[in-house]
Design a protein around this motif. Structure first.
Motif, PDB file in Angstrom:
ATOM      1  N   GLY A   8       0.783  -1.230   0.000  1.00 37.15           N
ATOM      2  CA  GLY A   8       0.000   0.000   0.000  1.00 37.15           C
ATOM      3  C   GLY A   8       0.811   1.273   0.000  1.00 37.15           C
ATOM      4  O   GLY A   8       0.314   2.332   0.406  1.00 37.15           O
ATOM      5  N   HIS A   9       2.062   1.223  -0.445  1.00 36.25           N
ATOM      6  CA  HIS A   9       2.957   2.384  -0.391  1.00 36.25           C
ATOM      7  C   HIS A   9       3.029   3.059  -1.769  1.00 36.25           C
ATOM      8  O   HIS A   9       2.805   2.415  -2.798  1.00 36.25           O
ATOM      9  N   PRO A  10       3.348   4.367  -1.815  1.00 42.00           N
ATOM     10  CA  PRO A  10       3.526   5.028  -3.117  1.00 42.00           C
ATOM     11  C   PRO A  10       4.587   4.300  -3.947  1.00 42.00           C
ATOM     12  O   PRO A  10       5.581   3.796  -3.406  1.00 42.00           O
ATOM     13  N   PRO A  11       4.413   4.233  -5.272  1.00 42.51           N
ATOM     14  CA  PRO A  11       5.291   3.417  -6.110  1.00 42.51           C
ATOM     15  C   PRO A  11       6.697   3.999  -6.251  1.00 42.51           C
ATOM     16  O   PRO A  11       6.874   5.223  -6.251  1.00 42.51           O
ATOM     17  N   PRO A  12       7.724   3.148  -6.368  1.00 41.49           N
ATOM     18  CA  PRO A  12       9.080   3.638  -6.646  1.00 41.49           C
ATOM     19  C   PRO A  12       9.101   4.396  -7.969  1.00 41.49           C
ATOM     20  O   PRO A  12       8.301   4.144  -8.877  1.00 41.49           O
ATOM     21  N   GLY A  31      16.361  10.131 -20.136  1.00 45.35           N
ATOM     22  CA  GLY A  31      15.501  11.258 -19.796  1.00 45.35           C
ATOM     23  C   GLY A  31      14.061  10.888 -19.494  1.00 45.35           C
ATOM     24  O   GLY A  31      13.192  11.769 -19.509  1.00 45.35           O
ATOM     25  N   SER A  32      13.803   9.642 -19.192  1.00 48.45           N
ATOM     26  CA  SER A  32      12.440   9.242 -18.858  1.00 48.45           C
ATOM     27  C   SER A  32      12.329   8.985 -17.354  1.00 48.45           C
ATOM     28  O   SER A  32      13.325   8.748 -16.666  1.00 48.45           O
ATOM     29  N   ALA A  33      11.100   9.053 -16.872  1.00 50.60           N
ATOM     30  CA  ALA A  33      10.815   8.781 -15.460  1.00 50.60           C
ATOM     31  C   ALA A  33       9.575   7.910 -15.398  1.00 50.60           C
ATOM     32  O   ALA A  33       8.518   8.285 -15.913  1.00 50.60           O
ATOM     33  N   GLN A  34       9.691   6.763 -14.754  1.00 49.33           N
ATOM     34  CA  GLN A  34       8.606   5.781 -14.744  1.00 49.33           C
ATOM     35  C   GLN A  34       8.297   5.354 -13.313  1.00 49.33           C
ATOM     36  O   GLN A  34       9.196   4.970 -12.555  1.00 49.33           O
ATOM     37  N   TYR A  35       7.013   5.423 -12.937  1.00 51.67           N
ATOM     38  CA  TYR A  35       6.586   4.884 -11.662  1.00 51.67           C
ATOM     39  C   TYR A  35       6.392   3.375 -11.809  1.00 51.67           C
ATOM     40  O   TYR A  35       5.722   2.914 -12.746  1.00 51.67           O
ATOM     41  N   LEU A  36       6.999   2.613 -10.895  1.00 51.93           N
ATOM     42  CA  LEU A  36       6.891   1.154 -10.929  1.00 51.93           C
ATOM     43  C   LEU A  36       5.672   0.757 -10.101  1.00 51.93           C
ATOM     44  O   LEU A  36       5.755   0.593  -8.885  1.00 51.93           O
ATOM     45  N   GLU A  37       4.540   0.632 -10.762  1.00 50.58           N
ATOM     46  CA  GLU A  37       3.260   0.472 -10.075  1.00 50.58           C
ATOM     47  C   GLU A  37       2.852  -0.981  -9.881  1.00 50.58           C
ATOM     48  O   GLU A  37       1.808  -1.260  -9.265  1.00 50.58           O
ATOM     49  N   ALA A  38       3.647  -1.934 -10.388  1.00 52.19           N
ATOM     50  CA  ALA A  38       3.333  -3.353 -10.178  1.00 52.19           C
ATOM     51  C   ALA A  38       3.686  -3.738  -8.736  1.00 52.19           C
ATOM     52  O   ALA A  38       4.258  -2.951  -7.980  1.00 52.19           O
ATOM     53  N   GLY A  39       3.318  -4.961  -8.372  1.00 51.67           N
ATOM     54  CA  GLY A  39       3.674  -5.486  -7.060  1.00 51.67           C
ATOM     55  C   GLY A  39       2.897  -4.878  -5.906  1.00 51.67           C
ATOM     56  O   GLY A  39       3.333  -4.960  -4.753  1.00 51.67           O
ATOM     57  N   GLN A  40       1.741  -4.273  -6.178  1.00 45.05           N
ATOM     58  CA  GLN A  40       0.966  -3.610  -5.124  1.00 45.05           C
ATOM     59  C   GLN A  40       0.108  -4.610  -4.361  1.00 45.05           C
ATOM     60  O   GLN A  40      -0.626  -5.394  -4.956  1.00 45.05           O
ATOM     61  N   GLY A  41       0.218  -4.558  -3.034  1.00 42.06           N
ATOM     62  CA  GLY A  41      -0.613  -5.379  -2.172  1.00 42.06           C
ATOM     63  C   GLY A  41      -1.253  -4.550  -1.077  1.00 42.06           C
ATOM     64  O   GLY A  41      -1.138  -3.319  -1.060  1.00 42.06           O
ATOM     65  N   LEU A  42      -1.927  -5.219  -0.143  1.00 38.59           N
ATOM     66  CA  LEU A  42      -2.649  -4.518   0.912  1.00 38.59           C
ATOM     67  C   LEU A  42      -1.694  -3.890   1.926  1.00 38.59           C
ATOM     68  O   LEU A  42      -0.566  -4.353   2.131  1.00 38.59           O
ATOM     69  N   ILE A  43      -2.184  -2.848   2.568  1.00 34.01           N
ATOM     70  CA  ILE A  43      -1.462  -2.239   3.683  1.00 34.01           C
ATOM     71  C   ILE A  43      -1.266  -3.276   4.781  1.00 34.01           C
ATOM     72  O   ILE A  43      -2.152  -4.095   5.044  1.00 34.01           O
ATOM     73  N   LEU A  44      -0.135  -3.226   5.451  1.00 36.02           N
ATOM     74  CA  LEU A  44       0.111  -4.135   6.564  1.00 36.02           C
ATOM     75  C   LEU A  44      -0.913  -3.898   7.668  1.00 36.02           C
ATOM     76  O   LEU A  44      -1.183  -2.758   8.041  1.00 36.02           O
ATOM     77  N   GLY A  45      -1.474  -4.984   8.180  1.00 40.29           N
ATOM     78  CA  GLY A  45      -2.404  -4.889   9.290  1.00 40.29           C
ATOM     79  C   GLY A  45      -3.859  -4.794   8.908  1.00 40.29           C
ATOM     80  O   GLY A  45      -4.727  -4.767   9.792  1.00 40.29           O
ATOM     81  N   THR A  46      -4.177  -4.751   7.618  1.00 41.58           N
ATOM     82  CA  THR A  46      -5.571  -4.582   7.217  1.00 41.58           C
ATOM     83  C   THR A  46      -6.317  -5.896   7.044  1.00 41.58           C
ATOM     84  O   THR A  46      -7.536  -5.935   7.160  1.00 41.58           O
ATOM     85  N   ASP A  47      -5.592  -6.987   6.768  1.00 36.83           N
ATOM     86  CA  ASP A  47      -6.276  -8.269   6.534  1.00 36.83           C
ATOM     87  C   ASP A  47      -5.389  -9.407   7.026  1.00 36.83           C
ATOM     88  O   ASP A  47      -4.733 -10.091   6.235  1.00 36.83           O
TER      89      ASP A  47
END
Length: 415
Positions: A305-309, A316-332
């Protein structure tokens, strides 16, 4: 009563002493007085005049009367000294103002009253008789409109409320200083890892906000792989800082000698969190930089659940690595599906940025705009040395941000 209620509302909007006193002065002048002065105790005898406000902000007699005053004496007839020593409000009429001063502090205070042409004055304690934090002096310059005992009662009520705000602000400041010192001391030094460059910054929340549980980490695993962590414990107090320390240590232990995917490591951290830490919820990114010293390199990571790297590449490009997203710790805690992991190639001379949401988020604003702003700033600084890039990004924290910032940067070498 309307004035007192308004002052109470104004004072309740900040925990910064200087800001609270500035707001107080803007309400008192000219609503209740022509001039207002605020003196705060510094130690047992020293007094600091922290604010002087007159009509339209004029300085009394073209002189700045703020600063440290002579020490408080013991036996004296000066109303200011009586208030600071005994905590009883004093109403001065014209005849009182003409009395000769009997102490260095009284002399300075009387000179101030003379310079502004005081016709009558009220001096009341800030706080209670048992604990006098300072004194508030209100002055009227029109002899036809002197203060009376009703005004003295109102000023006394205001002084008690202001004293309470100052005590709370000082207590908050001490807690904030302890939390910030604790936070800084718990953040680890960055390792020297081959030809990789590493830099990190921690920036506490702006004054008036509490320190949170943001942290970064970088360490070598058992097989020599470099691990990177950025995290944020939910909360803004000493408890969050303590929880950050617990989570940080446990994650190091779980990650150090296990070659399993990053998602599996964070799953085990999630399982253990409620049992062996005080943390209720947290976000983080755990990443590993895999590959030989000469390259090529691959980033393996998972996000709870953290902002992407953000990956900056030499083209000259900038890319957010949005894969690998899971739940916040402690929510489930009963989740049965494994936490996702992701992988992405890291080009030579590229720069990877891990950060907490204080760098992109302003309460009430669009998070997408914050991410776009960070990408724009990072691209403009991509060719700067890593330390300068981190300093400049931290300095460009968006206006209105109320959160602290942790930032971890990795720069890949030329093969």
């Amino acid at each position: 009563m309307t004035l007192v209620a308004e002052i109470t509302d104004v004072l309740g909007q900040t925990l910064e002493v200087d800001e609270a006193l500035a707001r107080l002065s803007r309400v008192l002048v000219p609503r209740l007085a022509d001039w207002a002065a605020v003196d705060l105790r510094v130690g047992s005898r020293q007094v600091h005049r922290v604010a002087v406000t007159g009509p339209e902000g004029r300085a009394a007699g073209q002189e700045d009367w703020r600063g440290y005053l002579p020490p408080v004496g013991e036996a004296t007839h000066s109303p200011l000294v009586q208030v600071l020593n005994e905590g009883a409000p004093v109403l001065q009429e014209r005849v009182d103002l003409d009395a000769p001063p009997d102490s260095p502090l009284a002399s300075v205070h009387d000179a101030f009253l003379g310079a502004i042409g005081a016709a009558s004055a009220i001096t009341v304690p800030l706080g209670s008789r048992r604990q006098v934090t300072g004194a508030l002096t209100l002055v009227r310059t029109d002899p036809a409109r002197p203060f009376d005992t009703g005004d003295l009662d109102v000023a006394g009520d205001i002084g008690r409320r202001v004293g309470l705000v100052i005590d709370n602000a000082r207590r908050f400041g001490r807690q904030r200083a302890v939390a910030e010192a604790m936070q800084r001391n718990l953040l680890p030094p960055l390792p020297a890892h081959g030809r990789f460059q590493l830099a990190a910054r921690y920036q506490p929340a702006p004054p008036g906000s509490q320190v949170g549980g943001d942290w970064y980490d970088a360490f070598a695993l058992r097989d020599g792989t470099l691990a990177l962590v950025i995290g944020d414990v939910v909360g803004h107090d000493l408890t969050a800082a303590a929880g950050m320390a617990q989570l940080h240590g446990i994650l190091r232990s779980l990650a150090w000698d296990h070659a399993e995917p990053t998602g599996a490591v964070v799953d085990r951290l999630d399982d253990a969190m409620h049992a062996i830490t005080i943390v209720r919820m947290a976000t983080l990114v755990l990443a590993r930089v895999e590959g030989p010293d000469t390259g090529p390199w691959t980033l393996h990571w998972t996000s709870a659940g953290h902002p992407p790297p953000l990956l900056l590449t030499p083209d000259g490009s900038a890319q957010y690595l949005e894969a690998g997203q899971g739940l916040i710790l402690g929510t489930d805690p009963c989740a049965s599906d494994p936490r996702p992991s992701a992988a992405h190639a890291l080009p030579p001379r590229s720069t990877l940025l891990l950060y907490t949401d204080g760098l992109i988020e302003v309460p009430g604003s669009d998070l997408t705009k914050g991410l776009s702003r960070l990408r724009r700033h990072a691209l403009a600084l991509a060719h700067e040395p890593l330390d300068i890039l981190c300093d400049q990004l931290a300095a460009r924290t968006p206006l209105g941000s109320t959160d602290d910032v942790a930032l971890l940067a990795l720069r890949l070498p030329v093969p």
